[in-house]
Design a protein around this motif. Sequence first.
Motif, PDB file in Angstrom:
ATOM      1  N   UNK A   1       0.822  -1.209   0.000  1.00 16.77           N
ATOM      2  CA  UNK A   1       0.000   0.000   0.000  1.00 16.77           C
ATOM      3  C   UNK A   1       0.857   1.260   0.000  1.00 16.77           C
ATOM      4  N   UNK A   2       2.101   1.150  -0.442  1.00 12.85           N
ATOM      5  CA  UNK A   2       2.983   2.308  -0.610  1.00 12.85           C
ATOM      6  C   UNK A   2       3.066   2.621  -2.103  1.00 12.85           C
ATOM      7  N   UNK A   3       2.469   3.745  -2.553  1.00 15.13           N
ATOM      8  CA  UNK A   3       2.457   4.059  -3.987  1.00 15.13           C
ATOM      9  C   UNK A   3       3.836   4.180  -4.605  1.00 15.13           C
ATOM     10  N   UNK A   4       4.864   4.424  -3.793  1.00 11.23           N
ATOM     11  CA  UNK A   4       6.217   4.599  -4.323  1.00 11.23           C
ATOM     12  C   UNK A   4       7.049   3.324  -4.273  1.00 11.23           C
ATOM     13  N   UNK A   5       6.464   2.227  -3.798  1.00  8.82           N
ATOM     14  CA  UNK A   5       7.214   0.978  -3.636  1.00  8.82           C
ATOM     15  C   UNK A   5       6.891   0.024  -4.775  1.00  8.82           C
ATOM     16  N   UNK A   6       7.738   0.002  -5.807  1.00  8.22           N
ATOM     17  CA  UNK A   6       7.568  -0.966  -6.888  1.00  8.22           C
ATOM     18  C   UNK A   6       8.354  -2.229  -6.545  1.00  8.22           C
ATOM     19  N   UNK A   7       7.866  -3.352  -7.026  1.00  8.68           N
ATOM     20  CA  UNK A   7       8.546  -4.611  -6.725  1.00  8.68           C
ATOM     21  C   UNK A   7       8.616  -4.885  -5.247  1.00  8.68           C
ATOM     22  N   UNK A   8       7.536  -4.599  -4.523  1.00  7.24           N
ATOM     23  CA  UNK A   8       7.532  -4.782  -3.073  1.00  7.24           C
ATOM     24  C   UNK A   8       7.592  -6.238  -2.668  1.00  7.24           C
ATOM     25  N   UNK A   9       8.146  -6.468  -1.484  1.00  7.36           N
ATOM     26  CA  UNK A   9       8.237  -7.839  -1.002  1.00  7.36           C
ATOM     27  C   UNK A   9       8.546  -7.911   0.474  1.00  7.36           C
ATOM     28  N   UNK A  10       8.643  -9.141   0.955  1.00 10.28           N
ATOM     29  CA  UNK A  10       8.860  -9.402   2.376  1.00 10.28           C
ATOM     30  C   UNK A  10       9.816 -10.577   2.496  1.00 10.28           C
ATOM     31  N   UNK A  11      10.817 -10.424   3.361  1.00 11.23           N
ATOM     32  CA  UNK A  11      11.731 -11.532   3.612  1.00 11.23           C
ATOM     33  C   UNK A  11      11.991 -11.653   5.103  1.00 11.23           C
ATOM     34  N   UNK A  12      12.457 -12.821   5.508  1.00 11.74           N
ATOM     35  CA  UNK A  12      12.834 -13.024   6.905  1.00 11.74           C
ATOM     36  C   UNK A  12      13.966 -12.081   7.271  1.00 11.74           C
ATOM     37  N   UNK A  13      13.849 -11.427   8.410  1.00 12.23           N
ATOM     38  CA  UNK A  13      14.885 -10.490   8.850  1.00 12.23           C
ATOM     39  C   UNK A  13      16.199 -11.230   9.067  1.00 12.23           C
ATOM     40  N   UNK A  14      17.278 -10.674   8.503  1.00 12.84           N
ATOM     41  CA  UNK A  14      18.602 -11.246   8.690  1.00 12.84           C
ATOM     42  C   UNK A  14      18.870 -12.484   7.867  1.00 12.84           C
ATOM     43  N   UNK A  15      17.954 -12.851   6.964  1.00 12.60           N
ATOM     44  CA  UNK A  15      18.132 -14.042   6.130  1.00 12.60           C
ATOM     45  C   UNK A  15      18.332 -13.637   4.678  1.00 12.60           C
ATOM     46  N   UNK A  16      19.079 -14.447   3.923  1.00 13.33           N
ATOM     47  CA  UNK A  16      19.283 -14.207   2.503  1.00 13.33           C
ATOM     48  C   UNK A  16      18.604 -15.274   1.655  1.00 13.33           C
ATOM     49  N   UNK A  17      17.699 -16.027   2.282  1.00 16.63           N
ATOM     50  CA  UNK A  17      16.982 -17.071   1.570  1.00 16.63           C
ATOM     51  C   UNK A  17      15.906 -16.463   0.673  1.00 16.63           C
ATOM     52  N   UNK A  18      15.185 -17.307  -0.058  1.00 14.68           N
ATOM     53  CA  UNK A  18      14.120 -16.860  -0.949  1.00 14.68           C
ATOM     54  C   UNK A  18      13.099 -16.015  -0.186  1.00 14.68           C
ATOM     55  N   UNK A  19      12.698 -14.849  -0.735  1.00 16.40           N
ATOM     56  CA  UNK A  19      11.721 -14.002  -0.039  1.00 16.40           C
ATOM     57  C   UNK A  19      10.391 -14.721   0.157  1.00 16.40           C
ATOM     58  N   UNK A  20       9.662 -14.288   1.169  1.00 17.30           N
ATOM     59  CA  UNK A  20       8.310 -14.816   1.399  1.00 17.30           C
ATOM     60  C   UNK A  20       7.381 -14.309   0.303  1.00 17.30           C
ATOM     61  N   UNK A  21       7.497 -13.004  -0.022  1.00 10.40           N
ATOM     62  CA  UNK A  21       6.757 -12.387  -1.125  1.00 10.40           C
ATOM     63  C   UNK A  21       7.719 -11.515  -1.919  1.00 10.40           C
ATOM     64  N   UNK A  22       7.453 -11.343  -3.214  1.00 12.89           N
ATOM     65  CA  UNK A  22       8.294 -10.463  -4.021  1.00 12.89           C
ATOM     66  C   UNK A  22       7.515 -10.011  -5.253  1.00 12.89           C
ATOM     67  N   UNK A  23       8.039  -8.957  -5.904  1.00 12.68           N
ATOM     68  CA  UNK A  23       7.465  -8.418  -7.150  1.00 12.68           C
ATOM     69  C   UNK A  23       6.004  -8.022  -7.004  1.00 12.68           C
ATOM     70  N   UNK A  24       5.677  -7.401  -5.881  1.00 15.72           N
ATOM     71  CA  UNK A  24       4.296  -6.985  -5.623  1.00 15.72           C
ATOM     72  C   UNK A  24       4.215  -5.472  -5.770  1.00 15.72           C
TER      73      UNK A  24
END
Length: 222
Positions: free
Chosen positions: A136-159
Amino acid sequence: MNRIRELLLGLATLISFAAAHGDTALYPTGPSRDSAFIRFVNALDSPLDVLPEGEQTPSTLAPSVVSVFSAVPADKPVTGVLSSAGVSVPVKLNLAPGEFVTFVVVPGDKGFELLTVREQPKDFNGLQASLALINADPDCTGGGLRRAGRKEQPIFHDLNPGLLERRDVNPVKLSVQGFCDGTLVTAPLSLGPLESGERYTVLILSQNGKPVLVFVKDAFAQ
């Protein structure tokens, strides 16, 4: 009082009670009527006024408040006016049976804009938790969510802004960070221990020009 006016009076009551962290029904629905579910998010830095049709008293939704979901009759328009900091926008929404709609008021060039985020929920594994991300941030393209401190596959991406994605996750204690176009943009946020069979939503919002995460358990008015 006609149906539309009654609906908007209920809408105003919902917003007032949500700001006070209480639950109330948006509109009386019986078991014979198809229902949809609606909630409101004030992502502005200023209070949001909800103005029902007619001469009913306005109600106010405080900044960063996410209301509960309330049942409304499907295929009946929800109408009214939203106002904040001297800017007013008329609203008219039609909802499909079984649909979940999150109505987010976000900063915009003319004061604020409206994001209508729609979801047709699917069954999920009751042994897991259901987690959604709303960008819901109009300026955030390709939004996503990842585990803090992890470099594994994001939980969500390209939103992109105005979109929602939901998935099942293990019911564990989880800490996350939000990113836009691959760059982390929020502080870590602890979601606490997620519970099996429950629905949750993380939102990327803009506060004071910066992306932040807001987390809620998807609650339903009684």
